[in-house]
Design an enzyme around this catalytic site. Structure first.
Site, PDB file in Angstrom:
ATOM      1  N   ASP A  57       0.767  -1.044  -0.128  1.00  0.00           N
ATOM      2  CA  ASP A  57       0.153  -0.005   0.161  1.00  0.00           C
ATOM      3  C   ASP A  57       0.692   1.234  -0.012  1.00  0.00           C
ATOM      4  OD1 ASP A  57      -1.736   1.968   0.308  1.00  0.00           O
ATOM      5  OD2 ASP A  57      -2.117   1.419   2.582  1.00  0.00           O
ATOM      6  N   ASP A  61      -4.234   3.986   2.855  1.00  0.00           N
ATOM      7  CA  ASP A  61      -5.589   3.467   3.103  1.00  0.00           C
ATOM      8  C   ASP A  61      -5.713   2.027   3.595  1.00  0.00           C
ATOM      9  OD1 ASP A  61      -5.206   2.015   0.695  1.00  0.00           O
ATOM     10  OD2 ASP A  61      -6.715   3.196  -0.516  1.00  0.00           O
ATOM     11  N   ASP A  65      -1.868  -1.058  -3.655  1.00  0.00           N
ATOM     12  CA  ASP A  65      -2.070  -0.458  -4.983  1.00  0.00           C
ATOM     13  C   ASP A  65      -1.195  -0.544  -5.768  1.00  0.00           C
ATOM     14  OD1 ASP A  65      -0.089   1.325  -3.771  1.00  0.00           O
ATOM     15  OD2 ASP A  65      -1.957   2.445  -2.727  1.00  0.00           O
ATOM     16  N   ASP A 134      -5.930 -10.224 -15.754  1.00  0.00           N
ATOM     17  CA  ASP A 134      -6.782 -11.057 -15.548  1.00  0.00           C
ATOM     18  C   ASP A 134      -7.990 -10.507 -16.204  1.00  0.00           C
ATOM     19  OD1 ASP A 134      -8.398 -13.025 -14.100  1.00  0.00           O
ATOM     20  OD2 ASP A 134      -7.182 -12.602 -12.410  1.00  0.00           O
ATOM     21  N   ASP A 236     -10.759 -15.618 -16.390  1.00  0.00           N
ATOM     22  CA  ASP A 236     -11.481 -16.107 -15.311  1.00  0.00           C
ATOM     23  C   ASP A 236     -12.650 -16.738 -15.699  1.00  0.00           C
ATOM     24  OD1 ASP A 236     -11.846 -15.543 -12.379  1.00  0.00           O
ATOM     25  OD2 ASP A 236     -13.803 -14.895 -13.112  1.00  0.00           O
ATOM     26  N   GLU A 290      -8.767 -20.170 -16.797  1.00  0.00           N
ATOM     27  CA  GLU A 290      -8.889 -20.942 -15.365  1.00  0.00           C
ATOM     28  C   GLU A 290      -9.722 -22.064 -15.548  1.00  0.00           C
ATOM     29  OE1 GLU A 290     -11.834 -19.062 -12.854  1.00  0.00           O
ATOM     30  OE2 GLU A 290     -10.673 -19.745 -11.032  1.00  0.00           O
ATOM     31  N   HIS A 356      -4.707 -17.391  -5.746  1.00  0.00           N
ATOM     32  CA  HIS A 356      -5.723 -16.468  -4.556  1.00  0.00           C
ATOM     33  C   HIS A 356      -6.855 -17.309  -4.073  1.00  0.00           C
ATOM     34  CE1 HIS A 356      -7.348 -16.147  -8.451  1.00  0.00           C
ATOM     35  NE2 HIS A 356      -8.272 -15.619  -7.987  1.00  0.00           N
ATOM     36  N   ASP A 357      -6.964 -18.393  -4.661  1.00  0.00           N
ATOM     37  CA  ASP A 357      -8.502 -19.149  -4.417  1.00  0.00           C
ATOM     38  C   ASP A 357      -8.306 -20.131  -3.479  1.00  0.00           C
ATOM     39  OD1 ASP A 357      -9.996 -17.547  -5.749  1.00  0.00           O
ATOM     40  OD2 ASP A 357      -9.687 -18.610  -7.630  1.00  0.00           O
TER      41      ASP A 357
HETATM   42  C1  NOJ Z   1     -12.371 -17.400 -10.124  1.00  0.00           C
HETATM   43  C2  NOJ Z   1     -11.607 -16.376  -9.429  1.00  0.00           C
HETATM   44  O1  NOJ Z   1     -10.146 -16.954  -9.323  1.00  0.00           O
HETATM   45  C3  NOJ Z   1     -12.069 -16.187  -8.054  1.00  0.00           C
HETATM   46  O2  NOJ Z   1     -11.191 -15.443  -7.317  1.00  0.00           O
HETATM   47  C4  NOJ Z   1     -13.418 -15.366  -8.450  1.00  0.00           C
HETATM   48  O3  NOJ Z   1     -13.975 -15.259  -7.098  1.00  0.00           O
HETATM   49  C5  NOJ Z   1     -14.306 -16.013  -9.285  1.00  0.00           C
HETATM   50  N1  NOJ Z   1     -13.627 -16.431 -10.398  1.00  0.00           N
HETATM   51  C6  NOJ Z   1     -15.539 -15.240  -9.960  1.00  0.00           C
HETATM   52  O4  NOJ Z   1     -15.139 -14.483 -10.657  1.00  0.00           O
END
Ligand code: NOJ
Length: 586
Positions: A57, A61, A65, A134, A236, A290, A356-357
């Site tokens: 950051d 905030d 960023d 993305d 995505d 993805e 990130h998932d």
């Molecule tokens: C897959 C992404 O990797 C995830 O982070 C997102 O929440 C969903 N698609 C919806 O866009």
């Protein structure tokens, strides 16, 4: 090292272990790569996935960023990586951290401005780092102008940009939503007395790809970014875009296996071929979607070069094995090997253990306890960076960042987790069990701020971070690891350099050895007469590992994740807990 018996013609020589991390970021020696057929930059690239909200950051905030990333460009360069994949940075009300886009041609206010983006692009390119964006076009935000128009009236020209079901036809056939508070993907909208479809949250209505106008809009958006000079797109949730708009009923319980029903709709390949014609073929870009469908055939149909669709598959079967309670290691080896052999002749894969998932790599596949965290993280990084396919390294995994493991629901930020919490409460779910589950598996674990140093909030922000910083930052941080030649960070740099200097690690044939060994993942990589062997101890046990058919072959030690070389005794090498060893066969 112990003295070797002469009869065992086993020579261990330490080579290629440069302890000075930043002296050379691993510039590729192109002569070594010369003559290799089908070379592509994106096959040779090491991709670093950066979650912008949590990287750095710059304005206090509490949200990472673009200026923050710019201030860390030298760090990125010092890693030696070739490309950065940025999670979405477009304008967004942030229902799902940017995966709900309200303007595809503008930058999210929290992240900065288009000038900041241009400066970031320039700064990355000056350092020979490419940028992959993305592209979130299975759905937009409900605050996108298209959706505002679409929902305003049934005869609005944008109506057909989304999927609507008029309520006078009755309730639409059930569709499961991954994120909705009721699991229902149809949301009733009284304004026009109709339901709209949202596979993800209510604020993420699905775009109607059957509409050629929508597709044209998307290609124009892609060209807008490509013309700026970006180097690729990660698409995505793209395998879901082609839908059967007659909405046949799906069998009861289909949601347990929803990908079978949602992915690879009949027009998907047509859309990708059109996208390739309209966009990809005109630029030197890489493309990855993805998900990779349900079968190898699906995956090949997405990426085989002759089909002119995408460049590489990003399949989840491997990473999905990870389980905080322990995972099936033999299956892990089998899955990665099966995917490799399915792509041995054609097509190209992504290799990753985190994104990130997911919860953090070391907490899922290694051991995040203090004794083994660093060494097991080094071992996992060795795996990702020595497999065939393009490695995707997730920010923080170069430090061994771990799960944070929240106990209170108030700490969570992730929209599906918060919605599921409500759902479980409402339906009388076992809340204790639920809280235990999310503690280990929620994707917030993988989204905590990057741990730069020991100053407040790990040096991530001078304000209040949008999500809590992992308290282990006081000992686990980049500044400390910079100073330590044996740190995970410096080991990561060595691995990156090794891969970039040795085409055998990029293009070489992969062969699994000793497949039923319950603790060691052993494999070889081979290219043009060169052969390397990797031994990865995935357990916390010390193991006398027998070299099997390789015991009489001379080897040189290229790299190990322990400071000193492993001890070789007779026909075995003594692998310490989570030891990773890379040998070159002489
Ligand atoms: C897959 C992404 O990797 C995830 O982070 C997102 O929440 C969903 N698609 C919806 O866009």
């Amino acid at each position: 090292m112990k003295k070797m018996p002469v009869w065992l013609t086993l020579v261990i020589v330490v080579i290629a272990c440069n302890n000075n991390p930043s002296s050379d970021t691993g510039k590729k020696d192109d002569t070594k790569f010369a003559g290799i057929p089908d070379r592509k930059w994106w096959k040779e690239a090491i991709v670093y996935q950066l979650y912008p909200r949590s990287f750095k950051d710059s304005d206090g905030d509490g949200i990472g960023d673009l200026r923050g990333i710019i201030s860390k460009l030298d760090y990125l360069q010092s890693l030696g990586i070739d490309a950065v994949w940025l999670n979405p940075i477009y304008s967004s009300p942030n229902d799902d951290n940017g995966y709900d886009v309200s303007d595809y041609r503008d930058i999210m206010k929290d992240f900065g401005t288009m000038e900041d983006f241009d400066a970031l692009l320039k700064g990355l390119h000056e350092r020979n780092i490419k940028i992959v964006m993305d592209l979130v076009v299975n759905h937009s935000s409900d605050e996108h102008e298209w959706f505002k128009q679409s929902r305003s009236a049934r005869n609005n020209p944008y109506r057909n940009y989304y999927h609507w079901w008029n309520a006078e036809k009755g309730k639409p056939p059930y569709r499961y939503s991954l994120f909705d508070i009721n699991h229902d993907a149809w949301m009733y909208d009284s304004l026009t007395n109709a339901y709209y479809l949202h596979y993800f949250s209510r604020k993420q209505p699905d775009l109607n790809w059957e509409n050629p106008q929508v597709r044209k809009e998307v290609y124009d958006i892609m060209k807008f970014w490509a013309d700026k000079g970006i180097d690729g797109f990660r698409l995505d949730a793209f395998q879901f875009v082609s839908k059967d708009t007659t909405y046949p009923a799906f069998p009861k319980g289909f949601e347990k296996n929803f990908i079978l029903y949602y992915a690879m709709g009949k027009n998907l390949h047509g859309y990708l071929q059109e996208m390739n014609r309209e966009v990809f073929s005109k630029y030197n870009m890489m493309s990855v979607a993805e998900g990779a469908g349900n079968t190898f055939e699906d995956a090949h149909n997405l990426v085989d070069a002759g089909r002119k669709e995408l460049d590489m598959a990003y399949a989840f079967e491997g990473v999905d094995i990870g389980n905080p309670k322990g995972y099936d290691f033999l299956r892990f080896k089998e899955v990665y090997s099966r995917w490799d052999s399915a792509f041995a002749e054609k097509g190209w894969l992504s290799v990753f253990l985190a994104n990130h998932d997911q919860a953090r790599m070391v907490s899922r596949f290694g051991n995040d306890g203090p004794a083994y965290r660093d060494v097991s993280s080094k071992m996992l990084n060795t795996f990702v960076l020595t497999m065939r396919g393009t490695p995707y390294c997730y920010y923080g995994d170069e430090l061994a960042m771990t799960n944070i493991g929240f106990d209170k629901i108030e700490d969570y930020r992730d929209v599906p987790t918060l919605n599921e919490y409500q759902y479980q409460k409402k339906t009388g779910g076992n809340m204790q069990e639920f809280m235990e589950k999310i503690k280990n598996s929620c994707r917030d674990n993988g989204r905590t701020p990057f741990q730069w140093d020991t100053t407040a909030h790990a040096g991530f922000t001078s304000g209040t971070p949008w999500i809590r910083v992992n308290p282990n930052y006081t000992s686990l941080n980049a500044a400390a690891q910079e100073k330590d030649p044996e740190s995970v960070l410096n080991y990561f740099r060595k691995l990156v350099k090794l891969r970039k200097e040795n085409p055998v690690l990029v293009y070489g044939k992969y062969t699994l050895l000793d497949k039923s060994n319950p603790k060691v993942y052993a494999y070889t990589r081979e290219l043009n007469g060169e052969k390397w062997m990797l031994l990865l101890n995935f357990s916390k046990d010390a193991i006398d590992y027998n070299f099997h058919e390789y015991k009489t072959i001379n080897k040189s030690l290229v790299l190990s994740n322990y400071a000193d070389a492993p001890e070789v005794a007779g026909p075995s090498v003594k692998l310490r807990p989570y030891q990773a060893v890379i040998y070159k066969m002489l």
